[in-house]
Design a protein around this motif. Structure first.
Motif, short mmCIF file in Angstrom:
data_model
loop_
_atom_site.label_atom_id
_atom_site.label_comp_id
_atom_site.label_asym_id
_atom_site.label_seq_id
_atom_site.Cartn_x
_atom_site.Cartn_y
_atom_site.Cartn_z
N ASN A 87 0.74 -1.24 0.02
CA ASN A 87 -0.02 -0.16 0.02
C ASN A 87 0.84 1.29 -0.05
O ASN A 87 0.28 2.19 0.49
CB ASN A 87 -1.06 0.11 1.18
CG ASN A 87 -1.88 -0.98 1.08
OD1 ASN A 87 -2.33 -1.22 0.06
ND2 ASN A 87 -2.48 -1.39 2.25
N ILE A 88 1.92 1.18 -0.49
CA ILE A 88 2.95 2.29 -0.69
C ILE A 88 2.53 3.20 -1.74
O ILE A 88 2.90 2.60 -2.97
CB ILE A 88 4.54 1.89 -0.55
CG1 ILE A 88 4.64 1.27 0.83
CG2 ILE A 88 5.37 3.14 -0.41
CD1 ILE A 88 4.42 2.00 2.12
N ALA A 136 -5.67 4.92 6.24
CA ALA A 136 -6.76 4.72 7.07
C ALA A 136 -8.39 5.13 6.42
O ALA A 136 -9.05 4.37 6.74
CB ALA A 136 -6.50 5.40 8.54
N SER A 137 -8.12 6.21 5.58
CA SER A 137 -9.49 6.76 5.22
C SER A 137 -9.85 5.81 4.22
O SER A 137 -11.20 5.77 3.77
CB SER A 137 -9.22 8.26 4.88
OG SER A 137 -8.44 8.31 3.75
N ASP A 145 -10.66 -4.13 8.43
CA ASP A 145 -9.84 -3.86 7.45
C ASP A 145 -9.13 -2.76 7.30
O ASP A 145 -7.88 -2.69 6.75
CB ASP A 145 -11.03 -3.87 6.18
CG ASP A 145 -12.00 -5.04 5.90
OD1 ASP A 145 -11.20 -6.09 6.14
OD2 ASP A 145 -12.86 -4.77 5.44
N ALA A 146 -9.53 -1.73 8.00
CA ALA A 146 -8.79 -0.52 8.34
C ALA A 146 -7.36 -0.84 8.93
O ALA A 146 -6.32 -0.47 8.58
CB ALA A 146 -9.43 0.83 8.89
N TRP A 153 0.68 -1.28 5.29
CA TRP A 153 1.32 -0.07 4.87
C TRP A 153 2.69 0.18 5.92
O TRP A 153 3.74 0.54 5.50
CB TRP A 153 0.42 0.95 5.23
CG TRP A 153 1.26 2.50 4.73
CD1 TRP A 153 1.13 3.06 3.64
CD2 TRP A 153 1.57 3.12 5.97
NE1 TRP A 153 1.74 4.09 3.76
CE2 TRP A 153 2.30 4.45 5.17
CE3 TRP A 153 1.70 3.17 7.22
CZ2 TRP A 153 2.50 5.39 5.79
CZ3 TRP A 153 2.26 4.14 7.73
CH2 TRP A 153 2.77 5.40 7.18
N LEU A 154 2.43 -0.10 7.20
CA LEU A 154 3.50 0.03 8.20
C LEU A 154 4.73 -0.97 7.94
O LEU A 154 5.71 -0.51 7.88
CB LEU A 154 3.08 -0.18 9.55
CG LEU A 154 3.75 0.31 10.65
CD1 LEU A 154 3.89 1.84 10.77
CD2 LEU A 154 3.16 -0.17 12.12
N LEU A 155 4.43 -2.03 7.56
CA LEU A 155 5.32 -3.01 6.89
C LEU A 155 6.33 -2.47 5.94
O LEU A 155 7.51 -2.65 5.67
CB LEU A 155 4.82 -4.49 6.58
CG LEU A 155 5.89 -5.54 6.33
CD1 LEU A 155 6.70 -5.94 7.34
CD2 LEU A 155 4.80 -6.89 5.96
#
Length: 322
Positions: A87-88, A136-137, A145-146, A153-155
């Motif tokens: 998700n980057i 998040a949004s 799911d959020a 994304w943090l990974l």
């Protein structure tokens, strides 16, 4: 080669390379391994023919040192491209890769170095924080799911940070080798891409899976050649070619121009790529992202002491004339 032509190669090759990478990543976010493999294979084959003379030319730097450099270079390349799986967004990806972080492993700093590193750190934090809010949004279907999207994304952020630190360490190691054995940029380019090729055997299942997916994409017709091939393969081929043009352009620039000019051209090229990605692909970029980006690029220019060198050059020129 005229320096103007080298600058043209850098801008045309590097900016086009980012465009084709984003086209690939938008269709298949997990295609980083096949992209990296194709780039390494192309540059390794070209270097084997023209640099090593089909293996007959002995390297100026012992292979054992290249093995250490290659381990770091392979890791950085794979991790950077693989981070697109998590998700980057491409603008954030480019901001991370724009950081000049060699100084992270130095023990002594001047005040300007501390300031530049602080600016870069703040800029990355702002862009990262705002991107986290966007993730998040977007994932507002359910809290579960959020949370899953945010952790994913943090990974990706962790992967980019690891690649950034590893790249800095590789830069220090490379500088040490060049001081000991002299600069051999074309040789280093060849061995950095040829020696890691066996490592892609570990990634071959993923590479093969994406090759099959590429085969299923729509056909792209090339009018001038009368050929048709799957669109994703066309994007990959163009990505590899533009990557080579980009690398060659930077190499020519380092031989024809001062390090100051190279730094300015490469930094400006990254900024142009970022602007194009935002406008053409309509990536979300808030005023906070712009502020963070400004901090990153100003900090990078401060770290490379561009303004000091620009101010010192006229003085040195006058002294030379006197």
């Amino acid at each position: 080669m005229h320096p103007g032509l080298a600058v043209g190669l850098v801008f045309s090759g590097c900016c086009s390379n980012v465009v084709f990478l984003e086209l690939l990543a938008r269709e298949f976010p997990g295609c980083g391994n096949i992209v990296t493999f194709a780039q390494f294979l192309f540059i390794a084959v070209e270097g084997f023919i023209f640099e090593s003379n089909f293996g007959r030319k002995r390297p100026a730097i012992p292979i054992r040192f290249y093995l250490v450099m290659v381990a770091m270079f392979f890791t950085v390349s794979v991790v950077n491209n693989y981070a697109l799986n998590f998700n980057i967004a491409m603008p954030l990806h480019m901001i991370f890769r724009s950081v000049s972080s060699t100084g992270l492993f130095l023990c002594q700093y001047s005040v300007s170095k501390y300031t530049s590193i602080a600016l870069v750190s703040v800029g990355i934090f702002i862009c990262t924080f705002m991107s986290a809010k966007q993730v998040a949004s977007r994932s507002s279907v359910s809290e579960e799911d959020a949370l899953h999207a945010f952790l994913w994304w943090l990974l990706g952020i962790s992967a980019l940070t690891f690649a950034l630190l590893m790249s800095a360490r590789m830069g220090i190691f490379q500088e040490t080798l060049y001081k000991q054995f002299g600069k051999h940029s074309k040789e280093a380019l060849f061995y950095n891409h040829a020696l890691p090729l066996p490592g892609f055997l570990l990634l071959m299942p993923d590479i093969y899976r994406h090759a099959l997916l590429f085969n299923q994409s729509e056909l792209f017709h090339i009018p001038s050649l009368g050929l048709a091939l799957p669109t994703m393969w066309f994007y990959l081929i163009m990505n590899v070619i533009t990557q080579y043009v980009c690398i060659r352009g930077v190499f020519i620039l380092t031989t024809e121009c001062t390090s100051l000019t190279v730094t300015l051209v490469v930094t400006l090229r990254k900024f142009v790529s970022l602007i194009f990605s935002i406008l053409y692909f309509r990536n979300v970029f808030t005023p906070w992202h712009w502020l963070g980006t400004l901090f990153v690029f100003v900090g990078t220019l401060m770290y490379t002491e561009v303004w000091n060198n620009l101010g010192a050059r006229p003085g040195r020129q006058r002294k030379k004339e006197e």
